[in-house]
Design a protein around this motif. Structure first.
Motif, mmCIF file in Angstrom:
data_model
loop_
_atom_site.group_PDB
_atom_site.id
_atom_site.type_symbol
_atom_site.label_atom_id
_atom_site.label_comp_id
_atom_site.label_asym_id
_atom_site.label_seq_id
_atom_site.Cartn_x
_atom_site.Cartn_y
_atom_site.Cartn_z
ATOM 1 N N LEU A 1 12.269 6.042 1.916
ATOM 2 C CA LEU A 1 12.091 4.835 1.112
ATOM 3 C C LEU A 1 11.035 3.919 1.720
ATOM 4 O O LEU A 1 10.251 3.293 0.995
ATOM 5 C CB LEU A 1 13.428 4.101 0.980
ATOM 6 N N ASP A 2 11.000 3.831 3.045
ATOM 7 C CA ASP A 2 9.958 3.019 3.705
ATOM 8 C C ASP A 2 8.567 3.556 3.376
ATOM 9 O O ASP A 2 7.623 2.781 3.160
ATOM 10 C CB ASP A 2 10.168 3.013 5.221
ATOM 11 N N LEU A 3 8.451 4.863 3.324
ATOM 12 C CA LEU A 3 7.163 5.482 2.993
ATOM 13 C C LEU A 3 6.750 5.135 1.563
ATOM 14 O O LEU A 3 5.572 4.859 1.295
ATOM 15 C CB LEU A 3 7.271 6.998 3.165
ATOM 16 N N VAL A 4 7.711 5.112 0.664
ATOM 17 C CA VAL A 4 7.406 4.746 -0.725
ATOM 18 C C VAL A 4 7.021 3.277 -0.821
ATOM 19 O O VAL A 4 6.067 2.909 -1.516
ATOM 20 C CB VAL A 4 8.618 5.057 -1.628
ATOM 21 N N ARG A 5 7.743 2.421 -0.097
ATOM 22 C CA ARG A 5 7.454 0.984 -0.161
ATOM 23 C C ARG A 5 6.073 0.657 0.402
ATOM 24 O O ARG A 5 5.400 -0.266 -0.075
ATOM 25 C CB ARG A 5 8.531 0.204 0.605
ATOM 26 N N LYS A 6 5.633 1.375 1.425
ATOM 27 C CA LYS A 6 4.314 1.131 2.008
ATOM 28 C C LYS A 6 3.191 1.482 1.037
ATOM 29 O O LYS A 6 2.054 1.038 1.224
ATOM 30 C CB LYS A 6 4.169 1.934 3.296
ATOM 31 N N ASN A 7 3.488 2.285 0.050
ATOM 32 C CA ASN A 7 2.482 2.681 -0.947
ATOM 33 C C ASN A 7 2.904 2.183 -2.328
ATOM 34 O O ASN A 7 2.865 2.917 -3.314
ATOM 35 C CB ASN A 7 2.318 4.202 -0.967
ATOM 36 N N SER A 8 3.315 0.912 -2.376
ATOM 37 C CA SER A 8 3.872 0.359 -3.612
ATOM 38 C C SER A 8 2.878 0.392 -4.768
ATOM 39 O O SER A 8 3.278 0.496 -5.930
ATOM 40 C CB SER A 8 4.344 -1.080 -3.368
#
Length: 633
Positions: free
Chosen positions: A502-509
């Motif tokens: 999820l952190d990886l997805v949030r960093k590429n919002s």
């Protein structure tokens, strides 16, 4: 609404406090003005009487006035003779040094000057005009205003605190209702606690009633569709998958790029024709049901597929991670124990085993397994025979090291196939991760090593590598509609691994809206709560979440309606030969209808020819993926 209520409380409290302050200040000013006027009149009368009794002349009047004025309690003392000539006049400057000038200008004290007549015997000496100093009155008024401001400010704070408590009492249940409404829009149906506030209580009851009706409607629809699915794909006597459905599943396991091997078990009940003749149809049917229950229990335990493929022949498809030999022994023992009360001692069943390999011929596999089954039957008693002693490559330390090395050195890439809508427009590209292991010349599909990766906690690293490559693909091609990345079960069910994804997805919002995350339906059923949290977090981060291979566990569809999914991809076993299966057409049409009501898109997997593709539109599908689905040039 909360802000509006809070603003209304603030404004009403402020207006009340300002109104009270203004009224109190004006009343105090009016009172002080009247007191000053009375004092002026009394002092003027007393001074005039004293001078008259002394038969004072002009010189005495001047001396007396000067002495009295020097005491500092008057702003003006003037004596004028009958002809209007000033005998004596004393006046002072600023009346209130300790009070701000703006306060004096804003709230002036309008006191009436005191006047009295001074006489010398019967002769009128003059007229006395006296104005007492207003310094003390202004100081009293200023002090009173400060005290009022402090008192009203304290009252305002108390009122604000009480207002906060009231609004908090309203806000919490109101927020629950808002969250429930948002959950409905996200295709989640949650019940909330009914508050004590009468108006909100009625609203909460109405919302809960709506949610309950929606859940009941979807549950009833799912139950109806389950009946259709069972009728189309399952044996009515035993409840196991029928022969056609099982062979399609087996064919997919051989042809699918995602397949990672497995084992086919063919099970035959010993001497069924003789038992049927000796025991009669009711008892023989009970025996078939007993066999089916044992096979279903084993299939559920190992996440396999059990089927009845003949009068007394059964099949069990096991995934590659299961120790097939041990499973066959346990299965044979369980069948013997379960059948003993009906047939007594003696042979119960025979089992033939065959290993699955990607690209293997279905007919060849069935022939090998059937030959093993025949050999077991010839041998007699309760026997297991294997078609081949070859096994899949073991998960060695060397293979594990090569996988780690490929991930660390970036020897990974994505290959993709298009997912199109029924008008041949690209919806997204379904991506698969490939690894290039040291010493191997070709790129190899990551799913071939999925069992190893899951066994040694590498699944999350594989998934993260795929997501990173997916974002790189989206960044490099702004016109690409989207990419779909496959996620493994451990990445979704472990809190720390799920948090990393999820952190990886949030960093590429900025790119997340074009990312489609998908996982097999079977990986979700046993971890529904953790997956529900993942769906909510991933959708909040901007990506879409769905299930692939959907329908194999449709009996659990009643709990899928509140996950908030964006899409499902129906398993290819339901699509194969759809144009010829009226039962499956009815089932899939109902499935698509329910999914659309819940706001989900429905895609078909493994479409192999134009006839299957043409059958999707009447069934209500939104798109498809498979060999027959190709992008236009």
């Amino acid at each position: 609404m909360y802000r509006q209520l809070w603003l209304a409380i603030i404004l009403s409290t402020l207006l009340a406090l300002l109104g009270g302050l203004l009224a109190s200040t004006l009343n105090a000013r009016s009172y002080l003005s009247e007191q000053l006027s009375s004092k002026n009149s009394d002092n003027a009368t007393a001074l005039a009487l004293a001078l008259s009794q002394q038969n004072a002349d002009a010189v005495m009047v001047e001396l007396t006035v000067a002495a009295l004025f020097d005491g500092g309690h008057y702003e003006l003392i003037r004596v004028v003779d009958p002809l209007g000539k000033t005998i004596v006049e004393r006046a002072s400057g600023s009346p209130a040094k300790a009070v701000p000038d703006w306060f004096v200008r804003l709230l002036p004290l309008s006191a009436v000057a005191g006047q009295a007549q001074i006489s010398n015997g019967w002769k009128q000496l003059g007229t006395l005009t006296l104005i007492s100093t207003s310094r003390f009155a202004y100081q009293s008024l200023w002090k009173s205003v400060l005290q009022l401001v402090a008192a009203l400010g304290l009252a305002g704070l108390v009122a604000g605190y009480l207002g906060t408590l009231v609004l908090r009492r309203l806000r919490e249940p109101l927020q629950r209702v808002i969250d429930q409404a948002n959950a409905i829009s996200d295709r989640r149906f949650d019940l909330i606690e009914v508050p004590d506030v009468p108006e909100l209580k009625q609203l909460a009851i109405a919302m809960n009633s709506t949610v309950s009706r929606l859940k009941g409607m979807f549950a009833e629809e799912a139950q109806r569709l389950e009946v259709l699915r069972v009728a189309a794909n399952y044996d009515p006597l035993t409840g196991l998958a029928n022969r056609n459905f099982f062979l399609i599943q087996l064919l997919d396991s051989l042809d699918s790029e995602e397949a990672a091997g497995g084992t086919l078990l063919l099970v035959r009940m010993a001497g069924f024709p003789g038992l049927n003749h000796r025991l009669g149809s009711p008892t023989s049917h009970d025996l078939l049901k007993v066999f089916a229950q044992v096979l279903m229990r084993q299939a559920t335990q190992d996440n396999g597929v059990a089927a009845r493929i003949g009068e007394a022949d059964f099949a069990l498809l096991l995934p590659s991670r299961v120790n097939a030999r041990h499973t066959a022994q346990d299965l044979l023992r369980a069948l013997a124990e379960a059948s003993t009360p009906l047939i007594g001692e003696g042979p119960a069943a025979y089992i033939g085993m065959g290993k699955l390999q990607h690209g293997q011929d279905l007919a060849g596999l069935m022939a090998q397994a059937s030959a093993a089954l025949g050999a077991a039957e010839v041998q007699g008693l309760n026997t297991i025979r294997e078609a081949s002693d070859e096994n899949l490559s073991p998960a060695t330390e060397s293979t594990l090291r090569l996988i780690r090395q490929a991930l660390e050195q970036g020897q990974v890439r994505l290959t993709s196939v298009p997912v199109l809508d029924l008008k041949a427009n690209l919806v997204h590209r379904e991506c698969r991760l490939e690894l290039k292991l040291e010493g191997a010349g070709d790129w190899q599909a990551a799913n071939r090593f999925l069992q190893i990766a899951e066994g040694f906690q590498l699944a999350s690293l594989v998934d993260q590598a795929a997501i990173k490559l997916g974002f790189e693909k989206l960044h490099g091609d702004p016109g690409l509609a989207g990419v779909a990345i496959h996620l493994s079960a451990p990445s979704l069910h472990d809190d720390s691994l799920r948090s990393g994804l999820l952190d990886l997805v949030r960093k590429n919002s900025s790119l997340a809206s074009r990312l489609w995350l998908q996982t097999p339906e079977a990986a979700v059923i046993t971890h529904m709560d953790s997956f529900r949290g993942f769906v909510a977090d991933a959708r909040k981060a901007g990506s879409r979440v769905g299930l692939i291979h959907f329908g194999r566990h449709f009996s659990h569809a009643g709990v899928l309606h509140d996950l908030g999914l964006d899409f499902v991809k129906v398993d290819s076993s339901f699509i194969r030969g759809l144009q010829y299966s009226a039962d499956n057409q009815v089932f899939l049409k109902g499935l698509a209808s329910v999914a659309h009501k819940m706001g989900m898109q429905v895609y078909a997997e493994g479409v192999i020819d134009r006839a299957e593709l043409a059958a999707l539109e009447p069934a209500g599908f939104d798109g498809a993926v498979g060999p027959a689905v190709k992008e236009s040039d």
